[in-house]
Write an enzyme that holds these catalytic residues in place. Sequence first.
Site, PDB file in Angstrom:
ATOM      1  N   ASP A  67       6.997 -13.262  -1.769  1.00  0.00           N
ATOM      2  CA  ASP A  67       5.986 -13.806  -2.099  1.00  0.00           C
ATOM      3  C   ASP A  67       5.814 -15.307  -2.626  1.00  0.00           C
ATOM      4  OD1 ASP A  67       7.114 -13.614  -4.388  1.00  0.00           O
ATOM      5  OD2 ASP A  67       5.419 -11.298  -4.902  1.00  0.00           O
ATOM      6  N   ASN A 122       1.359  -3.708 -13.813  1.00  0.00           N
ATOM      7  CA  ASN A 122       0.419  -2.289 -13.744  1.00  0.00           C
ATOM      8  C   ASN A 122       1.369  -1.897 -12.229  1.00  0.00           C
ATOM      9  OD1 ASN A 122       1.087  -4.604 -12.057  1.00  0.00           O
ATOM     10  ND2 ASN A 122      -1.455  -5.558 -11.825  1.00  0.00           N
ATOM     11  N   HIS A 124       2.766  -3.698 -10.122  1.00  0.00           N
ATOM     12  CA  HIS A 124       2.689  -3.605  -8.361  1.00  0.00           C
ATOM     13  C   HIS A 124       3.907  -4.096  -7.797  1.00  0.00           C
ATOM     14  CE1 HIS A 124       1.610  -7.800 -10.642  1.00  0.00           C
ATOM     15  NE2 HIS A 124       3.550  -8.128 -10.664  1.00  0.00           N
ATOM     16  N   GLU A 129      -0.767  -5.033  -4.769  1.00  0.00           N
ATOM     17  CA  GLU A 129      -1.897  -4.667  -6.027  1.00  0.00           C
ATOM     18  C   GLU A 129      -2.066  -3.033  -6.148  1.00  0.00           C
ATOM     19  OE1 GLU A 129      -1.474  -6.664  -8.794  1.00  0.00           O
ATOM     20  OE2 GLU A 129      -2.219  -8.620  -8.792  1.00  0.00           O
TER      21      GLU A 129
HETATM   22  C1  GLP Z   1       4.384 -11.441  -9.738  1.00  0.00           C
HETATM   23  C2  GLP Z   1       5.867 -11.073  -8.679  1.00  0.00           C
HETATM   24  C3  GLP Z   1       7.030  -9.955  -8.429  1.00  0.00           C
HETATM   25  C4  GLP Z   1       7.571  -9.599  -9.604  1.00  0.00           C
HETATM   26  C5  GLP Z   1       6.714  -9.695 -11.007  1.00  0.00           C
HETATM   27  C6  GLP Z   1       6.870  -9.244 -12.339  1.00  0.00           C
HETATM   28  O1  GLP Z   1       4.099 -10.920  -9.816  1.00  0.00           O
HETATM   29  N1  GLP Z   1       5.497 -11.282  -8.093  1.00  0.00           N
HETATM   30  O2  GLP Z   1       7.954 -10.030  -7.352  1.00  0.00           O
HETATM   31  O3  GLP Z   1       8.426  -8.693  -9.744  1.00  0.00           O
HETATM   32  O4  GLP Z   1       5.732 -11.339 -10.539  1.00  0.00           O
HETATM   33  O5  GLP Z   1       7.291 -10.649 -12.852  1.00  0.00           O
HETATM   34  P1  GLP Z   1       8.237 -11.085 -14.270  1.00  0.00           P
HETATM   35  O6  GLP Z   1       9.662 -10.550 -13.679  1.00  0.00           O
HETATM   36  O7  GLP Z   1       8.047 -12.423 -14.932  1.00  0.00           O
HETATM   37  O8  GLP Z   1       8.147  -9.833 -14.860  1.00  0.00           O
END
Ligand code: GLP
Length: 222
Positions: A67, A122, A124, A129
């Site tokens: 993403d 949450n 995702h 989402e």
């Molecule tokens: C973001 C990304 C996800 C990621 C998630 C967790 O929103 N789009 O791909 O898995 O957050 O992030 P973190 O590893 O910083 O907790």
Amino acid sequence: MKALILKDKNEAAHKVSNIILTQIKKKPNSVLGLATGKTMIPIYGAIVKASKKEKIDWASITTFNLDEYSNSNEFHNFMNKHLFSKINIKKANIHFPKNTSYDQKIRASGGIDLLILGIGRNDHIAFNEPGSSFSSKTRVVSLTKETQKVNKTKHKKAITMGISTILNSKRIILIAFGKEKAGAIYKALKGPVSETVPASALRKHKNVIIIIDKKAGRLIRK
Ligand code: GLP
């Protein structure tokens, strides 16, 4: 779907790095799906270290990131900093979602052999989402207020691989660290398979490895 609960981040990063390097050694032109986020920093650290030590050749590897915020290169910069600048991957083989032709591009590359995923608090996955359709493809999405807050971002929109894009990968590793992910991991593994819990879609896939630390596994161990 079973989780491998390891002592801490370092042990988990080592394990993930081993899986990825084994994949590259077995298939030097592998197609990898890559994630950003705090969770991935120790993972990419371990991969870089092991790649140097074992002289791993990334020249024929192709990557597709999950993403990116709309009109931004933030995740691309993150990847350059933590991984791409430290290995011999070819720029032309690095891909970020820009538009909906991403799924076609992935298909044309032969499909993703191994995809690394994190998880949001949450539930995702990528930026899918809660409420995202399990048949969704790469598309522009609106971020929830919660995600904007947790990610400390002003971006309201992003472009993300869809859930079906993710599920089309041949093998998936889901990684989570810390107690703030324990609830999300519990719902993903033990709750109902539902579009309100995007990560629960992974239970429809036959080849998912879940690698978490003790804190993220707190609720599933009970
Ligand atoms: C973001 C990304 C996800 C990621 C998630 C967790 O929103 N789009 O791909 O898995 O957050 O992030 P973190 O590893 O910083 O907790």
